[in-house]
Design a protein around this motif. Structure first.
Motif, PDB file in Angstrom:
ATOM      1  N   THR A  73       4.867  -0.166  -0.413  1.00 37.22           N
ATOM      2  CA  THR A  73       5.385  -1.166   0.106  1.00 37.22           C
ATOM      3  C   THR A  73       5.172  -2.408  -1.236  1.00 37.22           C
ATOM      4  O   THR A  73       4.399  -3.386  -1.018  1.00 37.22           O
ATOM      5  N   PRO A  92      12.195  -2.375   1.878  1.00 41.64           N
ATOM      6  CA  PRO A  92      13.328  -1.568   1.160  1.00 41.64           C
ATOM      7  C   PRO A  92      12.827  -0.229   0.671  1.00 41.64           C
ATOM      8  O   PRO A  92      11.573  -0.190   0.486  1.00 41.64           O
ATOM      9  N   LEU A 134      11.598   1.443  -1.837  1.00 40.83           N
ATOM     10  CA  LEU A 134      11.130   1.145  -3.148  1.00 40.83           C
ATOM     11  C   LEU A 134       9.557   1.810  -3.132  1.00 40.83           C
ATOM     12  O   LEU A 134       8.942   1.906  -1.989  1.00 40.83           O
ATOM     13  N   VAL A 135       9.069   2.323  -4.346  1.00 34.64           N
ATOM     14  CA  VAL A 135       7.767   2.597  -4.645  1.00 34.64           C
ATOM     15  C   VAL A 135       7.080   2.129  -5.732  1.00 34.64           C
ATOM     16  O   VAL A 135       7.963   1.511  -6.736  1.00 34.64           O
ATOM     17  N   SER A 136       5.958   2.012  -5.730  1.00 32.60           N
ATOM     18  CA  SER A 136       5.305   1.267  -6.912  1.00 32.60           C
ATOM     19  C   SER A 136       5.362   2.136  -8.368  1.00 32.60           C
ATOM     20  O   SER A 136       5.629   3.087  -8.394  1.00 32.60           O
ATOM     21  N   SER A 137       5.857   1.457  -9.565  1.00 33.23           N
ATOM     22  CA  SER A 137       6.186   1.806 -10.715  1.00 33.23           C
ATOM     23  C   SER A 137       4.893   2.499 -11.199  1.00 33.23           C
ATOM     24  O   SER A 137       4.981   3.337 -12.130  1.00 33.23           O
ATOM     25  N   LYS A 189       6.862  -9.214  -7.419  1.00 34.42           N
ATOM     26  CA  LYS A 189       7.281  -7.542  -6.832  1.00 34.42           C
ATOM     27  C   LYS A 189       7.448  -6.911  -8.106  1.00 34.42           C
ATOM     28  O   LYS A 189       7.054  -5.685  -8.120  1.00 34.42           O
ATOM     29  N   ASP A 190       7.981  -7.398  -9.315  1.00 34.65           N
ATOM     30  CA  ASP A 190       8.076  -6.616 -10.220  1.00 34.65           C
ATOM     31  C   ASP A 190       7.104  -6.717 -11.210  1.00 34.65           C
ATOM     32  O   ASP A 190       6.797  -5.452 -11.983  1.00 34.65           O
TER      33      ASP A 190
END
Length: 774
Positions: free
Chosen positions: A317, A329, A331-334, A707-708
């Motif tokens: 998250t 959404p 998504l997973v952490s980069s 977030k990014d």
């Protein structure tokens, strides 16, 4: 009054003509007509016979008596006002802060001197009506006891694991909640989060050696690395020392390809997640980490737990709080790795080295294992097989909070926190910090309830879960309340792993807290030296030894994600790491082998407690906002040698330097505003403190998405927007100019320049006080 004076000294009253006196009210000019003449302009008062004054007493004598009475009354009023003012001001502010650090003349009272009269009786508590800093510090120190540390640590004795979200973690959370309630904290509450953790599968992960068709098991430890890729990989083994970037670069310069290899590195220098990221970037398919006996004594059979997420919080998250009702959404952490990772013992690595027939290790790479080898020979067919079968698990975790509310500004908090969970027994990793947290909550609450201490601002005590997986509990709390916490929390004090030895001190802190920390250390006794203070141990150049916060420190997201000043303080042995940390042998019994364990815990708790008390006590927040001017100047000196290289690209560093100058002028302006302000004016003081509070937050680059790029701090964050990243790019202009991306360099310059400029504008205060030009 002028006529009275004239009459007193024998002169005739002077006649004045009518005039307008301008008076400025809230920026408007209004004119007040005042008649100061002895007689009306028309020649006398209406209806008064002009001959009447012939029968009156002598105007000189009657005027003299009247003026004498007026002057006496004015003088008495003035004397009364002066006595009252001096008494009031002396009661509130008896002295200013001492410069020598002794604290003996720091006499700021702790009571709310701005309370209304009808509130005074309601706020009275038994004990002294006013506590000054020396008394407060002595009271706090006298109440700290080592016995309670021992009682708290006993809760972890004979326990194998306190894994996040499991029964032992939850029972400890319940115990802490009950303790906070028993201490009569003003508020006690839980904060629930629903997270995804990676845990060990049904069987242990395994490392094997392949030689031809034969497979020999090297090790299958109980420990594992969370967030590793679950896979089976095969590759040639290559040793890369500590796994820092310079180590990878050194071996690549030897013409060695790391593609499809399994790299081996020892613990230390940087976090495991950073080592894994470096290995992945170099092309490896797997990574093995071990505790080298050179750095970790008596660790031959120990295998540590770790996590490989290059970030903090729940990686599934990213940027969002893990509340149960949230729709996330996909998504997973980069920061999640794409390679398999496992920890093994140094004993297993020694056996692996003995089967490697290639070049010996570089002299500086040799550790405590005999026969260190970098790689295999060109003819060797040997390979290493790594099987990782970790699985995902949904867990509910609890953060436990207790609060002592401030009497003047309850909506401003200093937070003291400690990790509660641990993969193994976690005595040093989580037990010490939890014991210190409970003792601080007990002592400070007792001071408020029984000794008359009235903190101006609130103190929050926090027990975090899932700290082992990358400060998950703390980060989710920050993400869940990000809209308000940066404006309310002005300092975070981390207690994790505060005692890992006794010969040296390890300090990580925001520059805003350097001055306060130094002042505190001067007043805390060194537990290893009865005649000295902690400051005597670290010396006057202690700031040069400050350790940058790493991803494995729970204070990191507070600073780099939320822009909150932090401090993390503890004891360790510089040349001998605590070998049991993160292993199944991090027990209370092994921890007790530390010499003067409870004295060291008490000293660390005294530092943490005094910081919290001082920050909640003073009129002006004790955050040294001028320190960042020095930090910016230090970076400017590092940038200067590259001015001509940048100019050759058609760019300039001048705008960055001008922004630093603007920040310096803004700090000077704030210092003047504080010096010229009325400390008894609550509204003015709060406005000034808010400007001080925001300094750290304003160094989060506003041009990036949380977030990014969650760690947006230009000093302590992670990414190309940081000052350190800019410096590294400038250095490439000398070493490898063809590799420099000019557009990226332009963006870096713009990001740091305007972030610093924005911080300067915010520090300056109101919008009309800011300078809109560089």
């Amino acid at each position: 009054l002028h006529n009275c004076l004239s009459t007193q000294f024998g002169g005739e009253p002077m006649s004045y003509t009518r005039f307008s006196m301008a008076r400025q009210t809230d920026g408007d000019n209004s004119h007040v007509e005042m008649k100061l003449s002895a007689d009306d302009e028309e020649g006398g008062e209406i209806g008064r016979p002009e001959h009447l004054h012939a029968s009156r007493p002598s105007p000189w004598r009657s005027g003299k008596k009247f003026c004498f009475l007026v002057m006496a009354a004015v003088l008495l009023l003035f004397i009364g006002f002066l006595i009252g003012y001096l008494s009031y001001r002396g009661r509130v502010q008896k002295a200013v802060r001492c410069l020598d650090g002794s604290g003996k003349c720091e006499m700021t009272p702790t009571t709310s001197y701005l309370a209304d009269d009808d509130q005074t009786e309601e706020e009275e508590v038994p004990g002294p009506p006013v506590l000054y800093w020396p008394e407060l510090r002595a009271l706090f120190s006298n109440k700290l006891t080592s016995r309670h540390f021992e009682d708290s640590l006993r809760q972890r004795a004979n326990k194998y694991s306190f894994e996040a979200g499991r029964s032992e973690d939850e029972s400890t959370a319940s115990y802490i909640h009950d303790q906070f309630t028993g201490f009569r904290l003003d508020e006690v509450w839980n904060d629930e989060h629903y997270i995804k953790l990676q845990v060990k599968g049904s069987s242990n992960n395994k490392v094997s050696i392949l030689e031809g068709d034969a497979e020999e098991e090297l090790e299958s430890p109980d420990a594992y690395v969370a967030y590793s890729k679950s896979d089976t990989v095969v590759g040639k083994p290559i040793y890369v020392n500590y796994g820092v970037k310079a180590d990878f670069q050194k071996i690549q310069k030897q013409g060695v390809s790391l593609n499809e290899t399994i790299v081996i590195f020892r613990a230390g220098k940087i976090t495991l997640a950073e080592k894994v990221a470096n290995a992945q970037e170099a092309g490896a398919v797997g990574a093995l980490m071990y505790l080298d006996p050179y750095d970790y004594k008596n660790s031959d059979e120990l295998v540590p737990f770790g996590h490989a997420h290059l970030g903090t919080g729940d990686p599934f998250t990213p940027g969002f709080p893990s509340f149960n009702h949230t729709q996330f959404p996909p998504l997973v952490s980069s920061g999640l790795p794409r390679i398999a990772v496992q920890t093994i013992s140094s004993q297993a690595v020694g056996k692996l080295f003995s089967k490697m027939d290639g070049d010996e290790c570089f002299p500086m790479w040799k550790g405590g294992i005999l026969g260190c080898k970098v790689m295999l020979s060109s003819t060797s067919k040997m390979k290493v097989k790594l099987s990782v079968n970790n699985v995902m698990a949904d867990r509910k975790i609890l953060n436990i909070f207790g609060a002592i509310k401030g009497f003047e500004e309850p909506d401003r908090y200093v937070v003291i926190g400690a990790q509660r969970d641990s993969w193994g027994p976690g005595a040093a990793k989580a037990g010490v910090g939890t014991a210190m947290l409970l003792e601080l909550a007990r002592v400070i609450s007792d001071m408020v309830k029984n000794d008359g201490y009235k903190p101006r601002r609130s103190i929050i005590f926090a027990s975090w879960s899932a700290g082992e997986y990358g400060a998950v509990g703390a980060t989710e709390w920050l993400e869940g309340y990000s809209a308000t916490l940066h404006a309310k929390v002005f300092t975070y004090i981390n207690l994790d792993a505060a005692v890992l030895g006794g010969s040296h001190m390890k300090i990580s802190a925001s520059p805003l807290l350097y001055t306060l920390l130094e002042r505190i250390m001067k007043g805390v006794k060194d537990p290893t030296n009865d005649s000295g203070s902690l400051y005597n141990r670290v010396g006057s150049d202690w700031v040069k030894t400050v350790v940058p916060l790493g991803l494995d420190n729970a204070a990191f997201p507070f600073l780099a994600y939320s822009g909150i000043p932090v401090v993390s303080f503890g004891f360790y042995n510089k040349d001998e790491e605590y070998p049991f940390l993160g292993t199944s042998r991090d027990t209370v019994e092994n921890l007790r082998m530390t010499d003067k364990l409870y004295d060291l815990m008490r000293a660390a708790a005294e530092v943490a407690g005094q910081i919290a008390l001082r920050l909640s006590h003073d009129h002006e927040l004790f955050l040294d906002f001028e320190r960042y001017g020095e930090e910016l100047l230090a970076f400017q000196e590092k940038f200067l040698p590259y001015s001509q290289d940048v100019k050759a690209l058609g760019l300039t560093l001048n705008w960055l330097f001008f922004a630093r100058g603007d920040f310096q002028r803004a700090t000077d302006a704030l210092r003047r505003d504080i010096a010229q302000s009325d400390r008894e004016n609550r509204i003015v003081r709060r406005a000034l403190n808010d400007r001080i509070m925001k300094v750290e937050y304003d160094f989060l680059s506003p041009y990036l998405s949380p977030k990014d790029a969650p760690f947006r701090h230009i000093f302590f964050g992670r990414g190309s927007h940081t000052l350190q990243s800019l410096l590294e790019n400038l250095q490439l202009l000398n070493t490898s100019p063809d590799s420099v991306d000019v557009n990226m360099l332009k963006e870096q310059l713009a990001l740091v320049t305007w972030t610093i400029k924005g911080a300067a504008n915010a520090l300056a205060g109101d919008i009309w006080d800011t300078d809109n030009e560089l």
